[in-house]
Scaffold this motif. Sequence first.
Motif, PDB file in Angstrom:
ATOM      1  N   HIS A 185       0.806  -1.219   0.000  1.00 49.78           N
ATOM      2  CA  HIS A 185       0.000   0.000   0.000  1.00 49.78           C
ATOM      3  C   HIS A 185       0.841   1.272   0.000  1.00 49.78           C
ATOM      4  O   HIS A 185       0.436   2.288   0.512  1.00 49.78           O
ATOM      5  N   ARG A 186       2.031   1.224  -0.590  1.00 49.44           N
ATOM      6  CA  ARG A 186       2.860   2.414  -0.745  1.00 49.44           C
ATOM      7  C   ARG A 186       2.535   3.089  -2.077  1.00 49.44           C
ATOM      8  O   ARG A 186       2.096   2.439  -3.023  1.00 49.44           O
ATOM      9  N   SER A 187       2.826   4.360  -2.135  1.00 46.35           N
ATOM     10  CA  SER A 187       2.571   5.123  -3.350  1.00 46.35           C
ATOM     11  C   SER A 187       3.608   4.753  -4.412  1.00 46.35           C
ATOM     12  O   SER A 187       4.796   4.659  -4.125  1.00 46.35           O
ATOM     13  N   LEU A 188       3.155   4.546  -5.661  1.00 42.01           N
ATOM     14  CA  LEU A 188       4.036   4.199  -6.760  1.00 42.01           C
ATOM     15  C   LEU A 188       4.132   5.373  -7.712  1.00 42.01           C
ATOM     16  O   LEU A 188       3.191   6.151  -7.867  1.00 42.01           O
ATOM     17  N   ARG A 189       5.284   5.484  -8.375  1.00 41.34           N
ATOM     18  CA  ARG A 189       5.476   6.510  -9.395  1.00 41.34           C
ATOM     19  C   ARG A 189       5.014   5.977 -10.736  1.00 41.34           C
ATOM     20  O   ARG A 189       5.340   4.859 -11.108  1.00 41.34           O
ATOM     21  N   ILE A 190       4.320   6.767 -11.498  1.00 42.08           N
ATOM     22  CA  ILE A 190       3.865   6.351 -12.814  1.00 42.08           C
ATOM     23  C   ILE A 190       4.561   7.223 -13.839  1.00 42.08           C
ATOM     24  O   ILE A 190       4.596   8.447 -13.714  1.00 42.08           O
ATOM     25  N   VAL A 191       5.097   6.569 -14.844  1.00 44.20           N
ATOM     26  CA  VAL A 191       5.725   7.316 -15.915  1.00 44.20           C
ATOM     27  C   VAL A 191       4.695   7.611 -16.995  1.00 44.20           C
ATOM     28  O   VAL A 191       4.559   8.741 -17.436  1.00 44.20           O
ATOM     29  N   PHE A 192       3.970   6.601 -17.453  1.00 44.68           N
ATOM     30  CA  PHE A 192       2.931   6.773 -18.452  1.00 44.68           C
ATOM     31  C   PHE A 192       1.632   6.166 -17.928  1.00 44.68           C
ATOM     32  O   PHE A 192       1.632   5.111 -17.329  1.00 44.68           O
ATOM     33  N   LEU A 193       0.549   6.818 -18.192  1.00 42.24           N
ATOM     34  CA  LEU A 193      -0.743   6.366 -17.702  1.00 42.24           C
ATOM     35  C   LEU A 193      -1.639   6.031 -18.888  1.00 42.24           C
ATOM     36  O   LEU A 193      -2.751   6.478 -18.994  1.00 42.24           O
TER      37      LEU A 193
END
Length: 126
Positions: free
Chosen positions: A115-123
């Motif tokens: 449940h940690r925040s993830l970084r998104i490069v492309f959505l």
Amino acid sequence: MTETEKQLMKQNEVLLAQIDALNKQAEAYTNELRLLREQVDFFKKKFFGRSSEKSVNTDGQLDLFDDDDSFRAAETTEEKTVIEEINYKRKKRVGYKAELTEQLPKSRIFCRKCHRSLRIVFLDSF
């Protein structure tokens, strides 16, 4: 001759004619098989074999540089140094990365396990 002997003679002639026809057919198949095998061998040699390589084998050794005279010329041991000067400076583009990424959607996605925040490069797929 009796009637049964005549019938047997006719059957014998018919069977001999069938044998001759089958022998001719078998011979034709044998010739066709031989021709097809020759074609397969030809295409194997053409596809996998030497196509245009022609060399003279002397003493079991091949000469790699037979056609090129530059390999036969004496080489000098002097080092040739090339000095290249750069007479220009490149411009560094400031803000280029921000300009490219400003149009991408921003949202937060969390890991399903921790449940940690993830970084998104492309959505693209969400």
